[in-house]
Enzyme design. Structure first.
Site, mmCIF file in Angstrom:
data_model
loop_
_atom_site.group_PDB
_atom_site.id
_atom_site.type_symbol
_atom_site.label_atom_id
_atom_site.label_comp_id
_atom_site.label_asym_id
_atom_site.label_seq_id
_atom_site.Cartn_x
_atom_site.Cartn_y
_atom_site.Cartn_z
ATOM 1 N N TYR A 1 0.766 -1.176 0.016
ATOM 2 C CA TYR A 1 -0.082 -0.007 0.144
ATOM 3 C C TYR A 1 0.941 1.109 0.011
ATOM 4 C CZ TYR A 1 1.415 -0.479 4.800
ATOM 5 O OH TYR A 1 1.954 -0.501 6.101
ATOM 6 N N GLY A 2 2.111 1.101 -0.011
ATOM 7 C CA GLY A 2 3.055 2.247 0.027
ATOM 8 C C GLY A 2 4.229 2.146 -1.158
ATOM 9 N N LEU B 1 6.014 -0.070 -1.532
ATOM 10 C CA LEU B 1 5.910 -1.142 -2.524
ATOM 11 C C LEU B 1 4.993 -1.151 -3.493
ATOM 12 C CD1 LEU B 1 6.806 -3.933 0.188
ATOM 13 C CD2 LEU B 1 8.301 -3.155 -1.422
ATOM 14 N N GLU C 1 10.906 -4.320 6.094
ATOM 15 C CA GLU C 1 9.879 -3.629 6.851
ATOM 16 C C GLU C 1 10.365 -3.417 8.332
ATOM 17 O OE1 GLU C 1 7.703 -2.156 5.438
ATOM 18 O OE2 GLU C 1 7.095 -3.211 3.574
#
Length: 149
Positions: free
Chosen positions: A7-8, A10, A75
């Site tokens: 959602y970011g 990536l 992450e």
């Protein structure tokens, strides 16, 4: 094989290609009852559970255990890899799928503020970010974390 909702940063295919040494197949998806925030002082976002909100992103398919180890390391401690249910949006009828997602570990973090915007991130940060991702991957490979000695 697993799937991962992203959602970011990536969402940028070049970031994924550098991290995983390939671009896995993907599908647009929506994660309901979560909200995406900017993280003050960082160029990447976070998601936390929040009723009646939704996060648009995509699901990466065919993620192997070595891929998950790379993503877990990338992450870092700020995120927890969680199982979530996403709606795949690439068909006439949305289809539900259980997938992994990296959820911000501190839901009350005071650094979470406002909405994170992918297009704005691409304009301002993508080149610098790609350099840091390449450095991360080189360090990861050199550390032997990938199982190759």
């Amino acid at each position: 094989m697993a799937s991962v909702f992203v959602y970011g940063t990536l969402l940028e295919s070049e970031v994924v290609r550098i991290l995983l040494n390939r671009n896995p197949s993907s599908s647009p998806a929506v994660l309901r009852d979560y909200r995406r925030f900017s993280v003050n002082g960082c160029s990447y976002p976070a998601i936390i559970p929040e009723k009646n909100k939704k996060v648009e992103g995509k699901v990466l398919f065919g993620i192997t255990d070595p891929d998950l180890r790379v993503l877990d390391a990338f992450e870092d401690f700020e995120y927890d890899r969680s199982v979530v249910e996403v709606s795949l949006m690439d068909q006439n009828q949305p289809r539900m799928l259980q997938s992994f997602a990296y959820v911000w570990s501190q839901k009350d973090d005071p650094r979470l503020e406002g909405e994170w915007d992918f297009d704005e991130w691409r304009k301002k940060y993508v080149e610098e970010y790609l350099k840091s991702v390449k450095e991360f991957r080189e360090e990861y490979d050199a550390s032997g974390s990938n199982g190759v000695q």
